[in-house]
Design a protein around this motif. Sequence first.
Motif, PDB file in Angstrom:
ATOM      1  N   THR A  61     -51.242  -4.968 -12.729  1.00 40.17           N
ATOM      2  CA  THR A  61     -51.973  -3.703 -13.628  1.00 40.17           C
ATOM      3  C   THR A  61     -52.504  -4.140 -14.949  1.00 40.17           C
ATOM      4  OG1 THR A  61     -49.813  -3.123 -14.575  1.00 40.17           O
ATOM      5  CG2 THR A  61     -50.186  -2.420 -12.608  1.00 40.17           C
ATOM      6  N   ALA A  62     -53.178  -3.391 -15.381  1.00 39.80           N
ATOM      7  CA  ALA A  62     -53.693  -3.518 -16.879  1.00 39.80           C
ATOM      8  C   ALA A  62     -52.639  -3.882 -17.665  1.00 39.80           C
ATOM      9  CB  ALA A  62     -54.559  -2.258 -17.003  1.00 39.80           C
ATOM     10  N   GLU A  63     -51.455  -2.960 -17.616  1.00 44.17           N
ATOM     11  CA  GLU A  63     -50.310  -3.007 -18.605  1.00 44.17           C
ATOM     12  C   GLU A  63     -49.689  -4.419 -18.286  1.00 44.17           C
ATOM     13  OE1 GLU A  63     -50.812  -0.259 -16.333  1.00 44.17           O
ATOM     14  OE2 GLU A  63     -51.562   1.062 -17.847  1.00 44.17           O
ATOM     15  N   ASP A  64     -49.680  -5.159 -17.067  1.00 42.86           N
ATOM     16  CA  ASP A  64     -49.212  -6.394 -17.004  1.00 42.86           C
ATOM     17  C   ASP A  64     -49.908  -7.340 -18.089  1.00 42.86           C
ATOM     18  OD1 ASP A  64     -47.251  -5.545 -15.060  1.00 42.86           O
ATOM     19  OD2 ASP A  64     -48.471  -5.881 -13.420  1.00 42.86           O
ATOM     20  N   ILE A  65     -51.118  -7.353 -17.616  1.00 42.78           N
ATOM     21  CA  ILE A  65     -52.110  -8.260 -18.395  1.00 42.78           C
ATOM     22  C   ILE A  65     -52.023  -8.303 -19.857  1.00 42.78           C
ATOM     23  CG2 ILE A  65     -54.622  -8.911 -18.648  1.00 42.78           C
ATOM     24  CD1 ILE A  65     -55.077  -8.019 -15.998  1.00 42.78           C
ATOM     25  N   GLU A  66     -51.899  -6.735 -20.294  1.00 43.66           N
ATOM     26  CA  GLU A  66     -51.892  -6.573 -21.661  1.00 43.66           C
ATOM     27  C   GLU A  66     -50.735  -7.365 -22.404  1.00 43.66           C
ATOM     28  OE1 GLU A  66     -51.336  -2.683 -23.743  1.00 43.66           O
ATOM     29  OE2 GLU A  66     -53.378  -2.807 -23.624  1.00 43.66           O
ATOM     30  N   SER A  67     -49.350  -6.916 -21.734  1.00 43.57           N
ATOM     31  CA  SER A  67     -48.026  -7.379 -22.157  1.00 43.57           C
ATOM     32  C   SER A  67     -47.903  -8.899 -21.809  1.00 43.57           C
ATOM     33  CB  SER A  67     -46.842  -6.502 -21.425  1.00 43.57           C
ATOM     34  OG  SER A  67     -46.966  -6.715 -19.989  1.00 43.57           O
ATOM     35  N   GLY A  68     -48.822  -9.526 -20.950  1.00 39.30           N
ATOM     36  CA  GLY A  68     -48.432 -10.769 -20.714  1.00 39.30           C
ATOM     37  C   GLY A  68     -47.593 -11.007 -19.560  1.00 39.30           C
ATOM     38  N   LYS A  69     -47.364 -10.163 -18.997  1.00 42.03           N
ATOM     39  CA  LYS A  69     -46.365 -10.055 -17.588  1.00 42.03           C
ATOM     40  C   LYS A  69     -47.202 -10.795 -16.444  1.00 42.03           C
ATOM     41  CE  LYS A  69     -43.558  -7.283 -14.512  1.00 42.03           C
ATOM     42  NZ  LYS A  69     -43.163  -6.165 -14.091  1.00 42.03           N
ATOM     43  N   ASP A  70     -46.678 -11.680 -15.681  1.00 40.48           N
ATOM     44  CA  ASP A  70     -47.351 -12.299 -14.310  1.00 40.48           C
ATOM     45  C   ASP A  70     -46.501 -11.769 -13.185  1.00 40.48           C
ATOM     46  OD1 ASP A  70     -48.506 -13.695 -12.669  1.00 40.48           O
ATOM     47  OD2 ASP A  70     -48.642 -15.528 -13.826  1.00 40.48           O
ATOM     48  N   PRO A  71     -46.894 -10.575 -12.572  1.00 39.88           N
ATOM     49  CA  PRO A  71     -46.271 -10.312 -11.254  1.00 39.88           C
ATOM     50  C   PRO A  71     -46.330 -11.161  -9.968  1.00 39.88           C
ATOM     51  CG  PRO A  71     -47.930  -8.847 -11.960  1.00 39.88           C
ATOM     52  CD  PRO A  71     -47.817  -9.718 -13.114  1.00 39.88           C
ATOM     53  N   ILE A  72     -47.647 -11.880 -10.325  1.00 40.49           N
ATOM     54  CA  ILE A  72     -47.601 -12.863  -9.212  1.00 40.49           C
ATOM     55  C   ILE A  72     -46.925 -14.134  -9.244  1.00 40.49           C
ATOM     56  CG2 ILE A  72     -49.426 -14.366  -7.979  1.00 40.49           C
ATOM     57  CD1 ILE A  72     -51.677 -12.307  -8.918  1.00 40.49           C
ATOM     58  N   PHE A  73     -46.523 -14.542 -10.173  1.00 40.53           N
ATOM     59  CA  PHE A  73     -45.903 -15.604 -10.537  1.00 40.53           C
ATOM     60  C   PHE A  73     -44.432 -15.245 -10.301  1.00 40.53           C
ATOM     61  CE2 PHE A  73     -42.945 -18.009 -13.234  1.00 40.53           C
ATOM     62  CZ  PHE A  73     -43.152 -19.235 -12.883  1.00 40.53           C
ATOM     63  N   GLU A  74     -44.185 -14.187 -10.670  1.00 36.54           N
ATOM     64  CA  GLU A  74     -42.497 -13.468 -10.438  1.00 36.54           C
ATOM     65  C   GLU A  74     -42.358 -13.435  -9.075  1.00 36.54           C
ATOM     66  OE1 GLU A  74     -42.171  -9.998 -12.709  1.00 36.54           O
ATOM     67  OE2 GLU A  74     -42.765 -11.145 -14.721  1.00 36.54           O
ATOM     68  N   LYS A  75     -43.201 -13.029  -8.279  1.00 42.49           N
ATOM     69  CA  LYS A  75     -43.001 -12.691  -6.758  1.00 42.49           C
ATOM     70  C   LYS A  75     -43.033 -14.138  -6.166  1.00 42.49           C
ATOM     71  CE  LYS A  75     -42.537 -10.632  -2.646  1.00 42.49           C
ATOM     72  NZ  LYS A  75     -41.419  -9.970  -2.429  1.00 42.49           N
ATOM     73  N   ALA A  76     -43.756 -15.087  -6.597  1.00 47.19           N
ATOM     74  CA  ALA A  76     -43.666 -16.553  -6.050  1.00 47.19           C
ATOM     75  C   ALA A  76     -42.357 -17.258  -6.217  1.00 47.19           C
ATOM     76  CB  ALA A  76     -44.931 -17.208  -6.679  1.00 47.19           C
ATOM     77  N   LEU A  77     -41.767 -16.954  -7.571  1.00 51.19           N
ATOM     78  CA  LEU A  77     -40.579 -17.521  -8.006  1.00 51.19           C
ATOM     79  C   LEU A  77     -39.587 -16.728  -7.036  1.00 51.19           C
ATOM     80  CD1 LEU A  77     -39.107 -19.412  -9.787  1.00 51.19           C
ATOM     81  CD2 LEU A  77     -38.995 -17.517 -11.622  1.00 51.19           C
ATOM     82  N   GLU A  78     -39.614 -15.649  -6.918  1.00 47.21           N
ATOM     83  CA  GLU A  78     -38.587 -14.904  -6.051  1.00 47.21           C
ATOM     84  C   GLU A  78     -38.720 -15.328  -4.656  1.00 47.21           C
ATOM     85  OE1 GLU A  78     -38.401 -10.466  -3.959  1.00 47.21           O
ATOM     86  OE2 GLU A  78     -39.173 -10.277  -6.021  1.00 47.21           O
ATOM     87  N   LEU A  79     -39.709 -15.730  -4.019  1.00 46.88           N
ATOM     88  CA  LEU A  79     -39.911 -16.154  -2.743  1.00 46.88           C
ATOM     89  C   LEU A  79     -39.438 -17.600  -2.624  1.00 46.88           C
ATOM     90  CD1 LEU A  79     -43.341 -14.710  -1.745  1.00 46.88           C
ATOM     91  CD2 LEU A  79     -41.073 -14.211  -0.640  1.00 46.88           C
ATOM     92  N   VAL A  80     -39.263 -18.176  -3.680  1.00 41.21           N
ATOM     93  CA  VAL A  80     -38.802 -19.538  -3.663  1.00 41.21           C
ATOM     94  C   VAL A  80     -37.117 -19.477  -3.736  1.00 41.21           C
ATOM     95  CG1 VAL A  80     -38.545 -21.836  -5.036  1.00 41.21           C
ATOM     96  CG2 VAL A  80     -40.900 -20.881  -4.679  1.00 41.21           C
ATOM     97  N   VAL A  81     -36.704 -18.697  -4.787  1.00 41.72           N
ATOM     98  CA  VAL A  81     -35.231 -18.495  -4.820  1.00 41.72           C
ATOM     99  C   VAL A  81     -34.621 -17.914  -3.835  1.00 41.72           C
ATOM    100  CG1 VAL A  81     -33.443 -17.526  -6.453  1.00 41.72           C
ATOM    101  CG2 VAL A  81     -35.511 -18.775  -7.414  1.00 41.72           C
ATOM    102  N   ARG A  82     -35.338 -16.880  -3.125  1.00 46.11           N
ATOM    103  CA  ARG A  82     -34.678 -15.999  -2.170  1.00 46.11           C
ATOM    104  C   ARG A  82     -35.807 -15.868  -1.101  1.00 46.11           C
ATOM    105  NH1 ARG A  82     -33.226 -10.796  -5.350  1.00 46.11           N
ATOM    106  NH2 ARG A  82     -33.690  -9.981  -3.240  1.00 46.11           N
ATOM    107  N   PRO A  83     -35.986 -16.970  -0.195  1.00 46.63           N
ATOM    108  CA  PRO A  83     -36.967 -17.024   0.755  1.00 46.63           C
ATOM    109  C   PRO A  83     -37.190 -15.895   1.645  1.00 46.63           C
ATOM    110  CG  PRO A  83     -35.751 -18.886   0.918  1.00 46.63           C
ATOM    111  CD  PRO A  83     -35.276 -18.154  -0.259  1.00 46.63           C
ATOM    112  N   ASN A  84     -36.020 -15.256   2.060  1.00 47.06           N
ATOM    113  CA  ASN A  84     -36.051 -14.362   2.984  1.00 47.06           C
ATOM    114  C   ASN A  84     -36.340 -12.833   2.911  1.00 47.06           C
ATOM    115  OD1 ASN A  84     -35.484 -16.491   4.868  1.00 47.06           O
ATOM    116  ND2 ASN A  84     -33.173 -16.459   4.571  1.00 47.06           N
ATOM    117  N   HIS A  85     -36.634 -12.681   1.485  1.00 45.52           N
ATOM    118  CA  HIS A  85     -37.145 -11.493   0.934  1.00 45.52           C
ATOM    119  C   HIS A  85     -38.655 -11.087   0.728  1.00 45.52           C
ATOM    120  CE1 HIS A  85     -32.862 -11.892  -0.018  1.00 45.52           C
ATOM    121  NE2 HIS A  85     -33.002 -10.693   0.373  1.00 45.52           N
TER     122      HIS A  85
END
Length: 85
Positions: A61-85
């Motif tokens: 979202t625009a808020e993610d970009i403005e705050s420096g949050k990276d939800p794509i990276f966060e989801k990728a990391l989640e899939l590496v740590v917990r691959p069945n989710h």
Amino acid sequence: MVGEETAGGAEVNSSGFFTIVTLPHSKIDLGIPRLGFHVANLNPAMPKDRGIIPEHLVSPTAEDIESGKDPIFEKALELVVRPNH
């Protein structure tokens, strides 16, 4: 794949050689593709007029970009740590 649908289409790729034109009033450089590459063995199930559609769709979202949050990276990391989710 995680993220958003890629640009372009599966059937034709116009990358490679470009002519660069500078627009006279705005001074914006415009790249005009000179070649089109057609995919020979396109999977018939793949939409020809769409980019690659990710298995895990995440749109920042625009808020993610403005705050420096990276939800794509966060989801990728989640899939590496917990691959069945």
